[in-house]
Design a protein around this motif. Structure first.
Motif, PDB file in Angstrom:
ATOM      1  N   LEU A 296     -13.035 -18.113  17.224  1.00 26.79           N
ATOM      2  CA  LEU A 296     -13.299 -16.679  17.210  1.00 26.79           C
ATOM      3  C   LEU A 296     -13.663 -16.163  18.600  1.00 26.79           C
ATOM      4  CD1 LEU A 296     -15.269 -16.825  13.843  1.00 26.79           C
ATOM      5  CD2 LEU A 296     -12.798 -16.591  14.207  1.00 26.79           C
ATOM      6  N   GLY A 297     -14.463 -15.119  18.663  1.00 31.37           N
ATOM      7  CA  GLY A 297     -14.679 -14.400  19.908  1.00 31.37           C
ATOM      8  C   GLY A 297     -15.430 -15.181  20.969  1.00 31.37           C
ATOM      9  N   GLY A 298     -15.276 -14.715  22.204  1.00 29.13           N
ATOM     10  CA  GLY A 298     -16.006 -15.273  23.341  1.00 29.13           C
ATOM     11  C   GLY A 298     -16.626 -14.158  24.165  1.00 29.13           C
ATOM     12  N   ASN A 299     -17.685 -14.496  24.878  1.00 27.96           N
ATOM     13  CA  ASN A 299     -18.323 -13.547  25.801  1.00 27.96           C
ATOM     14  C   ASN A 299     -18.703 -14.357  27.029  1.00 27.96           C
ATOM     15  OD1 ASN A 299     -19.614 -11.423  27.023  1.00 27.96           O
ATOM     16  ND2 ASN A 299     -20.824 -10.848  25.227  1.00 27.96           N
ATOM     17  N   ASN A 300     -17.691 -14.802  27.734  1.00 31.38           N
ATOM     18  CA  ASN A 300     -17.804 -15.908  28.670  1.00 31.38           C
ATOM     19  C   ASN A 300     -18.355 -15.484  30.022  1.00 31.38           C
ATOM     20  OD1 ASN A 300     -16.230 -17.445  26.614  1.00 31.38           O
ATOM     21  ND2 ASN A 300     -14.685 -15.973  27.247  1.00 31.38           N
ATOM     22  N   ALA A 301     -19.229 -16.317  30.551  1.00 33.81           N
ATOM     23  CA  ALA A 301     -19.904 -15.993  31.806  1.00 33.81           C
ATOM     24  C   ALA A 301     -19.647 -17.063  32.856  1.00 33.81           C
ATOM     25  CB  ALA A 301     -21.407 -15.851  31.577  1.00 33.81           C
ATOM     26  N   ILE A 302     -19.684 -16.618  34.115  1.00 33.90           N
ATOM     27  CA  ILE A 302     -19.661 -17.525  35.260  1.00 33.90           C
ATOM     28  C   ILE A 302     -20.925 -17.289  36.064  1.00 33.90           C
ATOM     29  CG2 ILE A 302     -18.544 -18.092  37.448  1.00 33.90           C
ATOM     30  CD1 ILE A 302     -15.874 -17.358  36.217  1.00 33.90           C
ATOM     31  N   ILE A 303     -21.650 -18.370  36.328  1.00 29.37           N
ATOM     32  CA  ILE A 303     -22.831 -18.313  37.193  1.00 29.37           C
ATOM     33  C   ILE A 303     -22.396 -18.666  38.610  1.00 29.37           C
ATOM     34  CG2 ILE A 303     -25.074 -19.362  37.681  1.00 29.37           C
ATOM     35  CD1 ILE A 303     -25.327 -19.899  34.657  1.00 29.37           C
TER      36      ILE A 303
ATOM     37  N   SER B 273     -11.435 -15.225  28.384  1.00 27.19           N
ATOM     38  CA  SER B 273     -11.508 -14.337  29.542  1.00 27.19           C
ATOM     39  C   SER B 273     -12.944 -14.241  30.053  1.00 27.19           C
ATOM     40  CB  SER B 273     -11.019 -12.934  29.174  1.00 27.19           C
ATOM     41  OG  SER B 273      -9.627 -12.920  28.980  1.00 27.19           O
ATOM     42  N   THR B 274     -13.083 -14.137  31.370  1.00 29.25           N
ATOM     43  CA  THR B 274     -14.410 -13.993  31.968  1.00 29.25           C
ATOM     44  C   THR B 274     -14.895 -12.562  31.759  1.00 29.25           C
ATOM     45  OG1 THR B 274     -13.802 -15.623  33.647  1.00 29.25           O
ATOM     46  CG2 THR B 274     -15.758 -14.271  34.072  1.00 29.25           C
ATOM     47  N   ARG B 275     -16.022 -12.422  31.067  1.00 33.05           N
ATOM     48  CA  ARG B 275     -16.594 -11.101  30.768  1.00 33.05           C
ATOM     49  C   ARG B 275     -17.783 -10.781  31.668  1.00 33.05           C
ATOM     50  NH1 ARG B 275     -12.281  -9.548  27.986  1.00 33.05           N
ATOM     51  NH2 ARG B 275     -11.822 -10.955  26.258  1.00 33.05           N
ATOM     52  N   ARG B 276     -18.539 -11.828  32.051  1.00 26.19           N
ATOM     53  CA  ARG B 276     -19.792 -11.606  32.779  1.00 26.19           C
ATOM     54  C   ARG B 276     -19.864 -12.523  34.003  1.00 26.19           C
ATOM     55  NH1 ARG B 276     -24.105 -13.434  29.169  1.00 26.19           N
ATOM     56  NH2 ARG B 276     -22.491 -14.832  28.367  1.00 26.19           N
ATOM     57  N   ILE B 277     -20.313 -11.972  35.124  1.00 29.83           N
ATOM     58  CA  ILE B 277     -20.579 -12.744  36.330  1.00 29.83           C
ATOM     59  C   ILE B 277     -22.071 -12.632  36.616  1.00 29.83           C
ATOM     60  CG2 ILE B 277     -20.074 -13.040  38.783  1.00 29.83           C
ATOM     61  CD1 ILE B 277     -17.739 -13.622  36.973  1.00 29.83           C
ATOM     62  N   ILE B 278     -22.722 -13.783  36.672  1.00 24.57           N
ATOM     63  CA  ILE B 278     -24.177 -13.835  36.866  1.00 24.57           C
ATOM     64  C   ILE B 278     -24.414 -14.414  38.263  1.00 24.57           C
ATOM     65  CG2 ILE B 278     -26.346 -14.716  35.915  1.00 24.57           C
ATOM     66  CD1 ILE B 278     -24.728 -15.133  33.244  1.00 24.57           C
ATOM     67  N   VAL B 279     -24.866 -13.565  39.184  1.00 23.92           N
ATOM     68  CA  VAL B 279     -24.885 -13.909  40.606  1.00 23.92           C
ATOM     69  C   VAL B 279     -26.319 -13.922  41.132  1.00 23.92           C
ATOM     70  CG1 VAL B 279     -23.987 -13.305  42.892  1.00 23.92           C
ATOM     71  CG2 VAL B 279     -22.644 -12.767  40.837  1.00 23.92           C
ATOM     72  N   GLN B 280     -26.638 -14.971  41.886  1.00 21.19           N
ATOM     73  CA  GLN B 280     -27.984 -15.076  42.471  1.00 21.19           C
ATOM     74  C   GLN B 280     -28.221 -13.917  43.448  1.00 21.19           C
ATOM     75  OE1 GLN B 280     -29.638 -15.953  45.479  1.00 21.19           O
ATOM     76  NE2 GLN B 280     -31.591 -16.260  44.422  1.00 21.19           N
TER      77      GLN B 280
ATOM     78  N   GLY C 216     -12.888 -21.644  36.585  1.00 20.00           N
ATOM     79  CA  GLY C 216     -13.245 -20.497  35.758  1.00 20.00           C
ATOM     80  C   GLY C 216     -13.397 -20.826  34.287  1.00 20.00           C
ATOM     81  N   THR C 217     -13.501 -19.790  33.484  1.00 23.65           N
ATOM     82  CA  THR C 217     -13.735 -19.971  32.044  1.00 23.65           C
ATOM     83  C   THR C 217     -12.441 -20.127  31.258  1.00 23.65           C
ATOM     84  OG1 THR C 217     -13.749 -17.568  31.700  1.00 23.65           O
ATOM     85  CG2 THR C 217     -15.878 -18.641  32.110  1.00 23.65           C
ATOM     86  N   SER C 218     -11.299 -19.717  31.827  1.00 22.36           N
ATOM     87  CA  SER C 218     -10.046 -19.769  31.078  1.00 22.36           C
ATOM     88  C   SER C 218      -9.143 -20.860  31.640  1.00 22.36           C
ATOM     89  CB  SER C 218      -9.334 -18.414  31.144  1.00 22.36           C
ATOM     90  OG  SER C 218      -9.010 -18.085  32.477  1.00 22.36           O
ATOM     91  N   GLY C 219      -8.070 -21.137  30.897  1.00 22.70           N
ATOM     92  CA  GLY C 219      -7.115 -22.130  31.360  1.00 22.70           C
ATOM     93  C   GLY C 219      -7.407 -23.536  30.888  1.00 22.70           C
ATOM     94  N   ALA C 220      -7.817 -23.682  29.619  1.00 22.62           N
ATOM     95  CA  ALA C 220      -8.134 -25.008  29.078  1.00 22.62           C
ATOM     96  C   ALA C 220      -6.879 -25.878  28.969  1.00 22.62           C
ATOM     97  CB  ALA C 220      -8.786 -24.868  27.712  1.00 22.62           C
ATOM     98  N   GLU C 221      -7.036 -27.176  29.216  1.00 19.75           N
ATOM     99  CA  GLU C 221      -5.945 -28.131  29.042  1.00 19.75           C
ATOM    100  C   GLU C 221      -5.953 -28.665  27.622  1.00 19.75           C
ATOM    101  OE1 GLU C 221      -5.852 -31.180  32.028  1.00 19.75           O
ATOM    102  OE2 GLU C 221      -6.800 -29.887  33.508  1.00 19.75           O
TER     103      GLU C 221
END
Length: 512
Positions: free
Chosen positions: A265-272, A300-307, A457-462
């Motif tokens: 189902l859904g994703g709300n994917n983040a990159i730190i 898909s990347t939805r959120r970018i969490i940046v220091q 990134g968050t997408s592109g799984a093998e």
């Protein structure tokens, strides 16, 4: 641009009186018309008849009969048939990839990549057909042997979504087939032609191997078709890919009859992004994750969490990168971003933009509905970036569009807490060159997602790894690793080859 009618003809789909003809392929139905429009140019590609209830009953009867034959074929021989399917997909990779791109709207490179993913899962399944292993266990009773084995479960219903109109089906079908199951596929009503093209390819292989056609069936239609599958006790497993509300409905229906469901189902994917990150690697990964497939991937990347110390630098680089994006016809290879699937998706984009502004978010890359030459379908939007707080209600929600949220953090503990503080748990990533940070992110106190990546990134799984997520993502696993076990039933066997009947746990039972 390649003539789409020529592509359809090569794939065995021929227009007939505004509808389609696909020869003898096994698909239903005889009901209401589904019109397939391309979001690329707004043109109607074809009409497809949806299934009626009587069509469904015939499909299930045919599938159930085919299962009795298919399950008795040795698994390696089933694998050989899947190998042939992979070879046929190789032959039609260009045509099928182009159709995926045109009917769904993703870039041609992504369309071709999706077909390659189907080919890859065929290769994986061929090897798997000789590795459906069970364990041997030592019995506590003398002269006893104990082991487990895996058997096919029956008819597998597959409900797939428009964003990956063929690949996700193949993740399920190829594994189910080598496991000895038969499949009934309900594709998205937004992308019926790619499904019919795949069915034509698969049925040709089955026919050449004198396998019953009911091994692979397709069920065209809307929500009601999914409900038939979910509520039918003849369907051993329902694998459903789509929104969380859809998955909740399917899961509840299947659970009521004590069936099995596999939910993606859904994703709300983040990159730190940490201070040690290589931004030359991070920024392209972020942008592809956010705008690839026009933001219509579950990963898909939805959120970018940046220091906070590098926040302004990352923001500046993102603005520069987004300015370089080319938006337009996805069949033209210089374009990075194609259209959304339809005008309903555009309305969702607009509504999300409105809610972000109402909540206090600030756009640093502006949203826009694109119009004019090349955008006649009305489905093209500009990827955008907004500075927000993770607590905004709209940020907690998944919108299938290229909208990226930028969030600031102080230390890594806070970043991980922000990342995990959403209802979904599909994919996640961290960009860092600090080993301690990467290990913390991957530890039990780190990401709570089914997928956690470092410096990608968050997408592109093998296909080699099991794909899926936790929480409202549904908990299902597809594709690689031991995901095959979802399509089989486990049986524990104990054999007594002695002359006595000792009981487990030392129990004594004497008669006579």
């Amino acid at each position: 641009m390649t003539d789409i009618k020529e592509i359809l003809d090569r794939l065995g789909i021929k227009p007939v009186n505004n509808g389609i003809s696909t020869g003898q392929i096994n698909w239903a139905g005889k009901g209401a018309v589904i019109e397939s429009f391309s979001p690329v140019d707004g043109q109607k590609i074809a009409e497809v008849a949806a299934a009626e209830r009587s069509d469904y009953e015939q499909i299930i009867e045919k599938s159930t009969a085919a299962f009795k034959v298919w399950k008795l074929i040795p698994a390696p021989k089933r694998g050989e048939i899947v190998r042939q399917m992979g070879d046929e997909l190789r032959k039609f990779k260009s045509e099928l990839g182009t159709l995926v791109s045109y009917e769904m709207g993703k870039s041609l490179q992504e369309g071709l990549g999706e077909v390659q993913e189907m080919i890859d899962i065929c290769d994986f399944a061929v090897g798997l057909s000789r590795q459906l292993y069970g364990l041997s266990m030592h019995s506590e009773r003398p002269q006893h042997r104990m082991y487990e084995q895996w058997h096919p479960i029956g008819v597998v219903g597959i409900i797939s979504a428009f964003n990956f109109p063929v690949a996700v089906w193949s993740w399920n079908a190829m594994l189910a087939w080598v496991c000895g199951d038969v499949c009934v596929w309900k594709p998205s009503e937004k992308t019926p032609l790619t499904a019919l093209a795949c069915q034509h390819i698969i049925e040709t292989v089955l026919k050449n191997n004198e396998v019953p056609e009911g091994v692979s069936c397709i069920l065209t239609g809307g929500r009601e078709c999914g409900e038939w599958l979910a509520n039918d006790p003849k369907i051993a497993l329902v694998s459903a890919t789509g929104s969380t509300p859809m998955g909740r409905s399917v899961g509840e229906a299947v659970a009521r009859r004590l069936g099995r469901s596999l939910l993606e189902l859904g994703g709300n994917n983040a990159i730190i992004v940490t201070p040690s990150a290589d931004l030359n690697v991070a920024v392209p990964g972020i942008v592809f994750g956010a705008v690839g497939t026009a933001g219509q991937r579950c990963t898909s990347t939805r959120r970018i969490i940046v220091q906070e110390d590098i926040y302004e630098e990352v923001k500046k680089r993102l603005v520069k990168a987004y300015a370089q994006l080319c938006i337009g016809n996805p069949l033209e290879t210089h374009n990075h971003v194609g259209p959304l699937i339809d005008k309903s998706a555009v309305k969702q984009y607009q509504e999300t933009v409105r809610k972000v502004k109402e909540a206090g978010g600030t756009f640093i890359v502006m949203p826009e509905i694109l119009s004019g030459e090349g955008y006649e379908s009305g489905c093209y939007v500009a990827p955008c970036v907004a500075e927000v707080a993770n607590s905004y209600a709209i940020v907690q929600h998944e919108t299938f569009a290229p909208i990226l949220y930028l969030i600031k953090y102080r230390d890594l503990d806070e970043a991980i807490e922000i990342q995990n503080d959403v209802p979904q748990g599909l994919s996640s990533a961290i960009f860092t060159l600090n080993m301690r940070e990467s290990e913390q992110f991957l530890s039990q106190s780190g990401s709570d997602c089914g997928i956690a990546n470092v410096n990608i990134g968050t997408s592109g799984a093998e296909i080699g790894g099991a794909f899926g997520g936790e929480k409202e993502t549904g908990g299902g696993r597809e594709s690689g690793s031991d995901a095959w076990k979802a399509y089989m039933r486990r049986q524990t066997n104990t054999i007594n080859y002695g002359t006595a009947l000792p009981l487990a746990q030392g129990i004594k039972f004497e008669i006579g």
